[in-house]
Scaffold this motif. Structure first.
Motif, mmCIF file in Angstrom:
data_model
loop_
_atom_site.group_PDB
_atom_site.id
_atom_site.type_symbol
_atom_site.label_atom_id
_atom_site.label_comp_id
_atom_site.label_asym_id
_atom_site.label_seq_id
_atom_site.Cartn_x
_atom_site.Cartn_y
_atom_site.Cartn_z
ATOM 1 N N SER A 134 0.829 -1.209 0.000
ATOM 2 C CA SER A 134 0.000 0.000 0.000
ATOM 3 C C SER A 134 0.863 1.259 0.000
ATOM 4 O O SER A 134 0.538 2.246 -0.680
ATOM 5 C CB SER A 134 -0.925 -0.006 1.225
ATOM 6 N N LEU A 135 1.949 1.243 0.753
ATOM 7 C CA LEU A 135 2.838 2.397 0.802
ATOM 8 C C LEU A 135 3.489 2.645 -0.547
ATOM 9 O O LEU A 135 3.609 3.801 -1.000
ATOM 10 C CB LEU A 135 3.898 2.182 1.883
ATOM 11 N N ASP A 136 3.903 1.592 -1.212
ATOM 12 C CA ASP A 136 4.499 1.747 -2.548
ATOM 13 C C ASP A 136 3.481 2.302 -3.531
ATOM 14 O O ASP A 136 3.799 3.182 -4.355
ATOM 15 C CB ASP A 136 5.037 0.403 -3.041
ATOM 16 N N ASN A 137 2.259 1.803 -3.474
ATOM 17 C CA ASN A 137 1.217 2.299 -4.378
ATOM 18 C C ASN A 137 0.912 3.767 -4.107
ATOM 19 O O ASN A 137 0.753 4.584 -5.027
ATOM 20 C CB ASN A 137 -0.059 1.470 -4.221
ATOM 21 N N THR A 138 0.812 4.111 -2.817
ATOM 22 C CA THR A 138 0.533 5.516 -2.465
ATOM 23 C C THR A 138 1.662 6.423 -2.926
ATOM 24 O O THR A 138 1.414 7.526 -3.464
ATOM 25 C CB THR A 138 0.340 5.638 -0.949
ATOM 26 N N GLN A 139 2.908 5.991 -2.718
ATOM 27 C CA GLN A 139 4.050 6.806 -3.145
ATOM 28 C C GLN A 139 4.054 6.977 -4.660
ATOM 29 O O GLN A 139 4.341 8.074 -5.163
ATOM 30 C CB GLN A 139 5.356 6.134 -2.679
ATOM 31 N N ARG A 140 3.714 5.928 -5.370
ATOM 32 C CA ARG A 140 3.687 6.012 -6.823
ATOM 33 C C ARG A 140 2.578 6.967 -7.291
ATOM 34 O O ARG A 140 2.775 7.759 -8.229
ATOM 35 C CB ARG A 140 3.493 4.617 -7.410
ATOM 36 N N GLN A 141 1.416 6.887 -6.626
ATOM 37 C CA GLN A 141 0.324 7.802 -6.979
ATOM 38 C C GLN A 141 0.712 9.251 -6.690
ATOM 39 O O GLN A 141 0.423 10.161 -7.465
ATOM 40 C CB GLN A 141 -0.947 7.420 -6.212
#
Length: 1202
Positions: free
Chosen positions: A211-218
């Protein structure tokens, strides 16, 4: 420990959000919780006792998710009470019946120490079981239910409750303190809960990381947009979401670090093997679940260290963990350093004393070969060769795993180019592979065990081994290229492999000697064996005559090829109209018998004739005619040669020459070998052969040794076939006719004359071979013509023979002279194969007389001279002698005890005579005598009730022997000359029951004077020592406690230490100082000794209780979210130690050292001659593992000795 409501940071409204979809994903609560609550309420109403959380989990009638949902509802209503229920659950799951009250929690000053101390006092002292290890239907699935509940607890609470700094903090504190308890049940249960809890948290951490990786990418994608397209509100929301996720990640990281540092790093080296094993199992789950964090050398080193564990279960868990990692090609990239560090240890584990561990180690090496595509080869040639040799292991699973490794290296996925024959025919694609297999077999230098090699490769390379067309083509067809031509040694190896594969295919069972497999053949395997038998028959019916014709002068190859027809489906000769090939085969066999005189070859031909002439097959008539032709030819040659020999012998001037003797011996040798498996009574050669023995009696120098030996063997077979014919006539059960009585009388005369001749030859002949043949004939015929014959066939009562005392002593003398031989070291030049063959032959000789002892056909007391050799020749004959003692005791306990006493007494007298009349207690002979007594006492077993009379009788005989007066001038002030024998008899005192000790003491006191016990001189010490050994335990108030009926034999639970400490001494644990180097001084960790076959546990040292609890772990512990704990790659692997317990060391101080026993070396390899079985008349003897790795009153005639 958190106390009231104000200690938590989350409000009730926040907790209620558990029912809604929250950030990071979630789910709505289903109806399962409602049904669970209703079920629990109904159970509470139906029972007087409220259903606790532990009972619900133990019964397992509800889904664990529903149970956790009910607990969450209770937690939202009153988290203190819900936490109390959870604490009570862990206490009850440990087997403690105590109740934790709110007052206990309020009064607790530091953590849960006071609570745990109170609960320790509530344990049931009458049982050592606790739910995790208890058996029975009530706890059959408790372990799995317990694990599911703990993981479901984290899974259901992962969005809010685990972050409230109340529930998880208290649970982790409780589990950490329970895991440090000296009580095994607390420690085991809390460790399992903590490991499953950490597994669930690792899954949460993985989801947070994603989730953290996805949020950072967004967030980065949104920032990359132009200013007019960028949404500031979305950026703010993503920043807030990222911050929340980072906070949650930090909390999860803190929990994981707490579990790992507070529990794992201590319990992975726990004293209990089950706890160490579950730690190794779970760390493998973490590595596969979250490799970015856990698949590092900082964590892998724990698995590497534990590869040296002493317990089989722990080593197996480590290997299974590594197998799961090496199966993934991506993970192997992170295993390069680990592989280089621990590769040698994994290779050495292929020789582990536990076969299950060795199998897993070999399979792990196969995975390393398949998936580790590093720049340099992982396994060296020496590493691979050490695994190759395991295809000859006696344990079949080990051999099959090694064969799979060998197949991967040498045969699988190998690009080959088949050659051509001189006639231009293309060879099979398997031809190069079979050639490589032949070269491997030759290089392994175990040429007598091709059957083990074939069996090992049978499941992994059956297509190659069943390509008999290719094998016969390689033997019959010349290659186009002379470089591909096989030499004689390679052809012999190929023939050996081919014959073994034919036998394996036809029988469908592994060879004799292989262990570790189910001997019951499956239906599919039986069907496959029948199909293979038909296919090989169709091929070799045509090819075998050509092979025999090509190699008819090669003794070794022909001996092996003659075995093939015995595995044919012989009906194919007639159904497929292949009678001409049968005629060719029989013609070749006749030629081979004419050309060869080797006993092994002639025996194989005889066995093949017996198979081909079986009346069950339609083609038997042709085979019988050809066999009779061969027999008649050689019978005529023998008669003619014998007449010439007699004429030459009667000539007193010249005598018979070598050629005349050779013609008689070789003709008789062929007839004898054929007679072993085929009935040739029709030739009526008994009078002619008997005349050879008569000639020897009249003129001993006229008959050579070889002729006498063959004559004895021939007459031996002739008597057995005569007896078989007479017994067949008696099967009707009616009274004998006149012709039958005449035949019985005639056979009786033959038997009597032959046995008398054997007795004379055994006592007077100077030739060892003649004595040996006479000895074997006597042993076999004593069994065949024993009183049992009259029981089965009453009409054959006149044939019963009983050996006289003279014959019995002659047999014993032969064994003492030719079996119990001490070899000098100067015989090193002799080949090992010859030594082993000679040993096998001597084992046959010993087994022949041992069966007579077991069946009470000769007096058991004569076995004393055999039993006294038990220790001196233990590596050679220990298993045979031990089995003889066991079976003799089963038949007659008192007689066996008397014989054991005689054996020790005779050896004692011999030792006294060798030492000049007095026993030197410091001599090697005395130590040998004591060890013999100790070993013989162990043969009585553990059931003292069954052997009490026999042991008491042995003591009485020993007392009488020791106190025997030497002469008429006996002086009571001087000890009897045999009194030191009581020091030997002490070894049997432990086998007396407590009730019998006093009886033996009274018996001893009746035979001695009171003043003898007051003598202070050294000569009277044996009497005092022996009497003290009897008194010890007979009058004591404390009787040795034995497990009650129905109990599993566990010790009472000890609150001060472990309850099931193993008796194998552990390597002393040394506290690790903070300044100790990270790299161990020794190449392997300190606790590896018992894993090696020859290892003897090191001397047990006392560990202070302070050291147990204060062992400091000097390394920097890992930061679970990415930081490392390694200072450098060269200092990443440190040796751990097991954490001991005071209870265990107290046991060791009170006598645990007595449990140290030197383990015998276990050999996995099969050396030539392994597993030779001697089976005769229902009596089986197996070869000793040290060479790798136990009456009737029917009247009868007493022959040759009245």
């Amino acid at each position: 420990m958190g106390g009231g409501d104000e200690s938590g940071s989350g409000s009730d409204s926040e907790i209620e959000e558990e029912d809604q979809v929250v950030r990071g994903g979630g789910r709505k609560r289903g109806r399962g919780g409602g049904r669970a609550m209703q079920a629990q309420k109904r159970s509470k109403q139906d029972s007087d006792v409220p259903a606790t959380l532990f009972e619900v989990v133990r019964q397992g009638k509800m889904a664990m998710t529903a149970v956790v949902d009910d607990w969450i509802e209770a937690y939202k209503a009153d988290r203190n009470e819900a936490l109390l229920d959870l604490i009570q659950f862990f206490i009850n799951a440990s087997g403690c019946k105590g109740t934790v009250t709110p007052e206990m929690l309020r009064e607790a000053s530091e953590g849960f120490q006071d609570v745990i101390k109170r609960m320790t006092e509530e344990f049931d002292e009458d049982s050592g079981d606790y739910p995790l290890i208890a058996s029975g239907p009530n706890f059959k699935k408790f372990r799995s239910n317990f694990s599911d509940f703990v993981q479901a607890l984290v899974r259901q609470c992962q969005y809010q409750i685990i972050y409230d700094q109340f529930m998880m903090d208290n649970v982790l504190t409780l589990l950490t303190e329970l895991s440090n308890s000296q009580v095994r049940a607390f420690r085991h249960t809390s460790t399992l809960a903590a490991m499953k809890l950490m597994t669930a948290l690792v899954n949460v951490a993985l989801q947070l990381s994603v989730s953290l990786d996805n949020t950072q990418r967004q967030y980065e994608g949104e920032r990359a947009k132009s200013a007019n397209k960028r949404a500031s509100e979305k950026l703010d929301m993503l920043l807030e979401k990222r911050k929340d996720l980072e906070d949650q990640q930090t909390e999860i990281e803190s929990m994981l670090n707490g579990i790992f540092k507070g529990i794992f790093v201590h319990r992975y080296r726990d004293f209990i093997a089950d706890i160490r094993a579950l730690c190794m199992e779970e760390i493998g789950v973490w590595m596969k679940m979250f490799p970015k964090v856990f698949l590092t050398d900082s964590y892998l080193k724990y698995v590497g260290w534990t590869l040296h564990d002493k317990q089989k279960e722990v080593r197996m868990k480590c290997l299974m963990t590594l197998q799961g990692l090496y199966r993934d090609d991506e993970m192997t990239k992170d295993l390069k350093l680990f592989t280089s560090r621990f590769k040698d240890r994994i290779v050495s584990m292929t020789l582990d004393k536990e076969y299950d561990v060795a199998v897993l180690a070999i399979k792990l090496l196969i995975l390393i070969l398949d998936h580790c595509g590093y720049d340099t080869p992982v396994l060296s040639s020496n590493d691979s060769e050490s695994v190759y040799q395991l295809v000859y292991s006696v344990h079949r699973p080990v051999a099959i795993a090694a064969a799979e490794f060998l197949n991967k290296q040498l045969f699988a996925n190998k690009e080959v180019t088949p050659g051509y024959t001189k006639r231009g025919r293309r060879r099979s694609p398997n031809a190069p592979l079979i050639t490589d297999l032949v070269l491997f077999f030759i290089e392994s230098e175990l040429h007598e065990h091709a059957t083990y090699l074939v069996d090992s490769l049978w499941d992994v390379a059956s297509n190659m081994l069943k390509d008999w067309d290719c094998m016969s083509d390689l033997l019959l067809e010349e290659p186009a290229n002379d470089r591909d031509q096989m030499d004689s040694r390679q052809e012999s190896a190929l023939v050996d492999i081919m014959v073994c594969s034919v036998k394996q295919a036809a029988e469908g069972t592994p060879p004799t000697g292989r262990q570790g497999f189910s001997k019951k053949l499956a239906t599919r395997d039986k069907r496959t064996a029948l199909e293979d038998k038909v296919r090989l028959t169709e091929l070799f019916i045509v090819a075998l005559p050509s092979l025999l014709n090509k190699y008819q002068v090669d003794k070794e190859k022909v001996t092996m090829l003659l075995q093939i027809p015995r595995f044919f489906d012989l009906e194919l000769y007639t159904t497929s109209r292949l009678e001409k090939h049968l005629e060719m085969l029989l013609r070749q066999m006749s030629i081979i018998i004419d050309k060869h005189t080797d006993a092994d070859l002639l025996e194989q031909a005889s066995m093949t004739y017996h198979k081909l002439c079986d009346n069950d097959y339609t083609m038997c008539n042709k085979a019988q005619v050809e066999r009779q032709t061969v027999i008649d030819t050689w019978a005529e040659n023998f008669t003619l040669a014998l007449d010439i020999f007699k004429d030459a012998t009667s000539d007193s001037t010249n005598g018979a020459d070598e050629e005349e003797i050779y013609n008689v011996v070789q003709a008789l040798k062929r007839l004898t070998q054929i007679y072993m498996h085929n009935n040739i009574l029709s030739c009526e050669l008994h009078p002619s052969v008997s005349s050879i023995l008569q000639m020897y009696q009249e003129k001993p120098d006229s008959v050579p040794e070889d002729m006498l030996e063959q004559a004895i063997k021939f007459l031996h077979c002739d008597l057995m076939y005569n007896l078989a014919v007479v017994k067949h006539q008696e099967d009707g059960g009616q009274s004998a006719t006149q012709d039958q009585k005449l035949a019985i009388a005639k056979l009786r005369q033959k038997v009597t004359e032959f046995l008398q001749s054997c007795q004379e030859l055994l006592s007077q002949s100077p030739h060892p071979k003649v004595k040996e043949a006479s000895y074997m004939a006597l042993c076999d015929l004593i069994v065949l013509f024993s009183p049992q014959l009259a029981h089965s066939c009453p009409n054959l009562r006149p044939l019963v023979q009983r050996p006289s005392d003279t014959v019995q002593h002659l047999l014993i003398d032969f064994v003492n002279t030719y079996v119990f031989i001490v070899h000098e070291d100067d015989d090193d030049d002799e080949e090992d194969t010859a030594k082993i063959d000679a040993l096998h032959h001597r084992r046959l000789l010993l087994a022949a007389i041992c069966k007579l002892f077991v069946f009470n056909m000769i007096e058991l007391r004569l076995a004393a001279s055999v039993f006294q050799q038990y220790i001196r020749f233990y590596p050679d004959y220990g298993d045979i002698i031990k089995e003889t003692i066991s079976r003799a005791r089963h038949a007659n306990k008192m007689a066996c005890a008397h014989t054991l006493a005689l054996s020790i007494m005779s050896l004692y007298r011999e030792t006294i005579r060798m030492q000049g009349g007095s026993l030197d207690q410091s001599s090697q002979e005395y130590g040998h005598l004591k060890e013999l007594a100790r070993r013989l006492s162990l043969t009585f077993g553990l059931d003292q009730v069954k052997t009490r009379d026999a042991v008491a009788a042995l003591h009485k005989e020993g007392i009488l022997f020791a106190l025997k007066k030497s002469d008429d001038h006996y002086n009571e002030n001087y000890p009897p000359e045999n009194l030191s024998f009581l020091l030997i008899l002490v070894e049997f005192s432990s086998k007396l029951m407590r009730q019998d000790r006093k009886t033996v003491v009274n018996y001893l006191d009746k035979h001695i004077k009171p003043h003898m016990l007051k003598q202070q001189t050294a000569g009277w010490i044996p009497l005092v020592t022996y009497r003290n050994s009897l008194i010890q335990g007979s009058d004591d108030a404390e009787i040795m406690k034995q497990p009650m009926k129905g109990r599993r034999g566990r010790k009472k639970k000890n609150v001060d230490g472990d309850v099931d400490a193993p008796r194998t001494p552990m390597t002393p644990a040394t506290p690790m100082s903070p300044g100790a180097p990270m790299t161990p001084m020794n190449p392997v960790p300190q606790h590896t000794s018992t894993v090696q076959r020859d290892g003897v546990p090191s001397k047990q040292m006392r560990m202070d209780d302070a050291n147990v609890s204060s062992i400091s772990y000097q390394q920097q512990q890992p930061n679970l979210m990415g930081s490392t704990m390694m200072t450098s790659p060269g200092h990443s692997m440190t040796s751990p130690v097991h954490q001991g317990t005071p209870d265990y060391h107290q046991q060791m101080r009170q006598g645990g050292g007595g449990y140290q026993q030197i383990q015998q070396q276990q050999q996995q390899f099969v050396v030539p001659g392994q597993q030779m079985m001697y089976q005769q008349q229902g009596y089986q003897m197996m070869q000793s593992p040290g060479h790798m790795q136990q009456q009737s009153g029917m009247p009868g005639q007493s022959f040759y000795g009245s």
